[in-house]
Motif scaffolding. Structure first.
Motif, PDB file in Angstrom:
ATOM      1  N   PHE A  15       7.952 -26.195  55.646  1.00 53.40           N
ATOM      2  CA  PHE A  15       8.890 -27.107  56.291  1.00 53.40           C
ATOM      3  C   PHE A  15       9.136 -26.692  57.743  1.00 53.40           C
ATOM      4  O   PHE A  15       9.151 -27.545  58.643  1.00 53.40           O
ATOM      5  CB  PHE A  15      10.213 -27.132  55.521  1.00 53.40           C
ATOM      6  CG  PHE A  15      11.289 -27.925  56.191  1.00 53.40           C
ATOM      7  CD1 PHE A  15      11.323 -29.308  56.082  1.00 53.40           C
ATOM      8  CD2 PHE A  15      12.273 -27.297  56.944  1.00 53.40           C
ATOM      9  CE1 PHE A  15      12.309 -30.048  56.717  1.00 53.40           C
ATOM     10  CE2 PHE A  15      13.262 -28.023  57.577  1.00 53.40           C
ATOM     11  CZ  PHE A  15      13.282 -29.408  57.465  1.00 53.40           C
ATOM     12  N   GLN A  16       9.317 -25.403  57.990  1.00 54.04           N
ATOM     13  CA  GLN A  16       9.609 -24.916  59.335  1.00 54.04           C
ATOM     14  C   GLN A  16       8.462 -25.149  60.303  1.00 54.04           C
ATOM     15  O   GLN A  16       8.674 -25.290  61.511  1.00 54.04           O
ATOM     16  CB  GLN A  16       9.944 -23.415  59.285  1.00 54.04           C
ATOM     17  CG  GLN A  16      11.245 -23.091  58.579  1.00 54.04           C
ATOM     18  CD  GLN A  16      11.416 -21.598  58.350  1.00 54.04           C
ATOM     19  OE1 GLN A  16      10.469 -20.820  58.499  1.00 54.04           O
ATOM     20  NE2 GLN A  16      12.630 -21.194  57.985  1.00 54.04           N
ATOM     21  N   GLN A  17       7.228 -25.205  59.788  1.00 55.72           N
ATOM     22  CA  GLN A  17       6.058 -25.346  60.648  1.00 55.72           C
ATOM     23  C   GLN A  17       5.777 -26.787  61.045  1.00 55.72           C
ATOM     24  O   GLN A  17       4.923 -27.041  61.899  1.00 55.72           O
ATOM     25  CB  GLN A  17       4.836 -24.761  59.939  1.00 55.72           C
ATOM     26  CG  GLN A  17       4.886 -23.239  59.804  1.00 55.72           C
ATOM     27  CD  GLN A  17       3.844 -22.698  58.849  1.00 55.72           C
ATOM     28  OE1 GLN A  17       3.030 -23.456  58.298  1.00 55.72           O
ATOM     29  NE2 GLN A  17       3.843 -21.384  58.628  1.00 55.72           N
ATOM     30  N   ARG A  18       6.491 -27.733  60.460  1.00 55.77           N
ATOM     31  CA  ARG A  18       6.247 -29.131  60.794  1.00 55.77           C
ATOM     32  C   ARG A  18       6.719 -29.442  62.211  1.00 55.77           C
ATOM     33  O   ARG A  18       7.754 -28.967  62.659  1.00 55.77           O
ATOM     34  CB  ARG A  18       6.973 -30.042  59.812  1.00 55.77           C
ATOM     35  CG  ARG A  18       6.358 -30.042  58.430  1.00 55.77           C
ATOM     36  CD  ARG A  18       7.113 -30.961  57.508  1.00 55.77           C
ATOM     37  NE  ARG A  18       6.517 -31.001  56.189  1.00 55.77           N
ATOM     38  CZ  ARG A  18       7.086 -31.549  55.150  1.00 55.77           C
ATOM     39  NH1 ARG A  18       8.280 -32.123  55.262  1.00 55.77           N
ATOM     40  NH2 ARG A  18       6.484 -31.551  53.977  1.00 55.77           N
ATOM     41  N   ARG A  19       5.942 -30.281  62.876  1.00 52.33           N
ATOM     42  CA  ARG A  19       6.312 -30.729  64.208  1.00 52.33           C
ATOM     43  C   ARG A  19       6.085 -32.234  64.298  1.00 52.33           C
ATOM     44  O   ARG A  19       5.001 -32.711  63.990  1.00 52.33           O
ATOM     45  CB  ARG A  19       5.508 -29.984  65.274  1.00 52.33           C
ATOM     46  CG  ARG A  19       5.839 -28.509  65.378  1.00 52.33           C
ATOM     47  CD  ARG A  19       7.296 -28.289  65.834  1.00 52.33           C
ATOM     48  NE  ARG A  19       7.633 -26.874  65.921  1.00 52.33           N
ATOM     49  CZ  ARG A  19       8.109 -26.134  64.941  1.00 52.33           C
ATOM     50  NH1 ARG A  19       8.332 -26.698  63.758  1.00 52.33           N
ATOM     51  NH2 ARG A  19       8.380 -24.865  65.116  1.00 52.33           N
ATOM     52  N   PRO A  20       7.111 -32.987  64.677  1.00 53.98           N
ATOM     53  CA  PRO A  20       8.449 -32.486  64.981  1.00 53.98           C
ATOM     54  C   PRO A  20       9.216 -32.113  63.716  1.00 53.98           C
ATOM     55  O   PRO A  20       8.955 -32.663  62.646  1.00 53.98           O
ATOM     56  CB  PRO A  20       9.117 -33.678  65.684  1.00 53.98           C
ATOM     57  CG  PRO A  20       8.427 -34.875  65.099  1.00 53.98           C
ATOM     58  CD  PRO A  20       7.006 -34.451  64.856  1.00 53.98           C
ATOM     59  N   LEU A  21      10.155 -31.179  63.867  1.00 53.47           N
ATOM     60  CA  LEU A  21      10.989 -30.765  62.749  1.00 53.47           C
ATOM     61  C   LEU A  21      12.105 -31.802  62.592  1.00 53.47           C
ATOM     62  O   LEU A  21      13.013 -31.871  63.416  1.00 53.47           O
ATOM     63  CB  LEU A  21      11.581 -29.383  63.028  1.00 53.47           C
ATOM     64  CG  LEU A  21      12.338 -28.707  61.884  1.00 53.47           C
ATOM     65  CD1 LEU A  21      11.403 -28.461  60.706  1.00 53.47           C
ATOM     66  CD2 LEU A  21      12.934 -27.385  62.352  1.00 53.47           C
ATOM     67  N   ARG A  22      12.031 -32.608  61.551  1.00 52.54           N
ATOM     68  CA  ARG A  22      12.960 -33.739  61.397  1.00 52.54           C
ATOM     69  C   ARG A  22      14.244 -33.292  60.700  1.00 52.54           C
ATOM     70  O   ARG A  22      14.477 -33.589  59.528  1.00 52.54           O
ATOM     71  CB  ARG A  22      12.275 -34.872  60.646  1.00 52.54           C
ATOM     72  CG  ARG A  22      11.044 -35.398  61.381  1.00 52.54           C
ATOM     73  CD  ARG A  22      10.502 -36.657  60.769  1.00 52.54           C
ATOM     74  NE  ARG A  22       9.306 -37.126  61.446  1.00 52.54           N
ATOM     75  CZ  ARG A  22       9.297 -37.820  62.581  1.00 52.54           C
ATOM     76  NH1 ARG A  22      10.443 -38.119  63.181  1.00 52.54           N
ATOM     77  NH2 ARG A  22       8.160 -38.206  63.124  1.00 52.54           N
ATOM     78  N   THR A  23      15.064 -32.590  61.464  1.00 59.06           N
ATOM     79  CA  THR A  23      16.302 -32.061  60.900  1.00 59.06           C
ATOM     80  C   THR A  23      17.254 -33.174  60.502  1.00 59.06           C
ATOM     81  O   THR A  23      17.962 -33.074  59.499  1.00 59.06           O
ATOM     82  CB  THR A  23      16.988 -31.125  61.917  1.00 59.06           C
ATOM     83  OG1 THR A  23      16.049 -30.122  62.317  1.00 59.06           O
ATOM     84  CG2 THR A  23      18.205 -30.453  61.313  1.00 59.06           C
ATOM     85  N   GLY A  24      17.286 -34.262  61.285  1.00 57.78           N
ATOM     86  CA  GLY A  24      18.180 -35.374  60.965  1.00 57.78           C
ATOM     87  C   GLY A  24      17.883 -35.963  59.602  1.00 57.78           C
ATOM     88  O   GLY A  24      18.790 -36.272  58.827  1.00 57.78           O
TER      89      GLY A  24
END
Length: 308
Positions: A15-24
């Motif tokens: 999950f942390q390596q995903r770009r963009p990191l879709r925190t929303g």
């Protein structure tokens, strides 16, 4: 972060390596899955605390919450120097429409009928927007100007068309049941209209990610509360994204080896395994303007056909 579950660490790293990191998007998952059933609003500091083990820092949480507020998903209540956030009325409606699919029980029996929506009387821009909204509801495109679904909720369809200011300019037909519910030409049409192969690949990936986690956590006598919370949040986050693309077609129209069945069973089993620990972790780490989180309502325990 030292976790007992190696598979969970791998999922968090992924999950942390995903770009963009879709925190929303993850925050919306957290609200829908865990916060709405327990009052619906939490202190911003609690959100920061809950998401920190995911590798999401305070600045990113604050930025994402600000963006969700600006987009009409969240609303803030200021009490002293603290801000408490909950879903707006519009955000709650959107959440309920999306999450109803996630926790539903057994699919109702299909009677062989179809709902057809003809969009030809809309101008091109409106037709594109309405078609996109209906496809989000699970409709499949039969022609450029017509979409179809075998098991749509008519009230939900009318409400969606009304929201798009298109109800008066669309034509809706409901067909009668056919002698053969799922003939070969119909199955081929369904496969093309809904791109089932692409969705099936998504389910296979989901199974590859979460089956090892289920196998590992089910061997623990008592899974740790924090790990239960992290596992449940990632589980629902990934499963929700798949269901947003899944038209939830009747069994008669699906391939015999449809991976969605196994994915749903796995999601239900892992959720049942982790929900108690996750709730305990939430109770310990989260607060509202009135104090501790209230206990979940009865509806929470009816998820996936019953949690107990």
């Amino acid at each position: 972060m030292d976790l007992q579950c190696e598979q969970l660490e791998r999922l968090i790293e992924r999950f942390q390596q995903r770009r963009p990191l879709r925190t929303g998007s993850l925050i919306i998952t957290l609200f829908g899955d865990a916060i709405v059933p327990r009052g619906g609003a939490v202190w911003l500091g609690s959100l920061i605390d809950l998401l920190e083990p995911m590798g999401i820092n305070q600045r990113l949480v604050r930025t994402s919450v600000f963006r969700l507020t600006r987009e009409g998903w969240l609303i803030a209540e200021k009490v002293g120097r603290r801000s408490y956030y909950g879903l707006t009325a519009a955000g709650r409606r959107r959440f309920e429409k999306a999450f109803k699919r996630v926790y539903s029980g057994v699919q109702p029996t299909w009677d062989g009928a179809w709902t057809l929506v003809i969009l030809n009387q809309l101008d091109p821009d409106a037709r594109r927007d309405v078609r996109q909204e209906l496809e989000w509801m699970g409709f499949g495109g039969l022609t450029p100007g017509m979409v179809a679904h075998p098991m749509v909720d008519r009230a939900e369809l009318n409400a969606t068309l009304q929201e798009q200011n298109a109800l008066e300019d669309t034509i809706i037909f409901e067909t009668r049941a056919q002698d053969s519910y799922a003939s070969r030409p119909l199955r081929l049409q369904v496969r093309d209209a809904w791109n089932l192969e692409q969705l099936s690949e998504g389910y296979r990936e989901f199974l590859d990610q979460f089956r090892p986690l289920w196998q590992e956590m089910s061997k623990l006598e008592t899974p740790p509360p924090m790990e239960c919370f992290l596992a449940r949040t990632l589980l629902i986050h990934e499963y929700r994204k798949l269901l947003l693309r899944d038209p939830l077609l009747p069994e008669e129209l699906l391939p015999s080896d449809w991976e969605g069945r196994a994915a749903r069973q796995l999601c239900r089993n892992l959720y049942r395994l982790t929900y108690r620990g996750a709730e305990a972790w939430m109770s310990e780490r989260t607060e509202t303007a009135e104090g501790p989180l209230p206990e979940p309502g009865d509806g929470f325990y009816q998820r996936f056909g019953g949690l107990d």
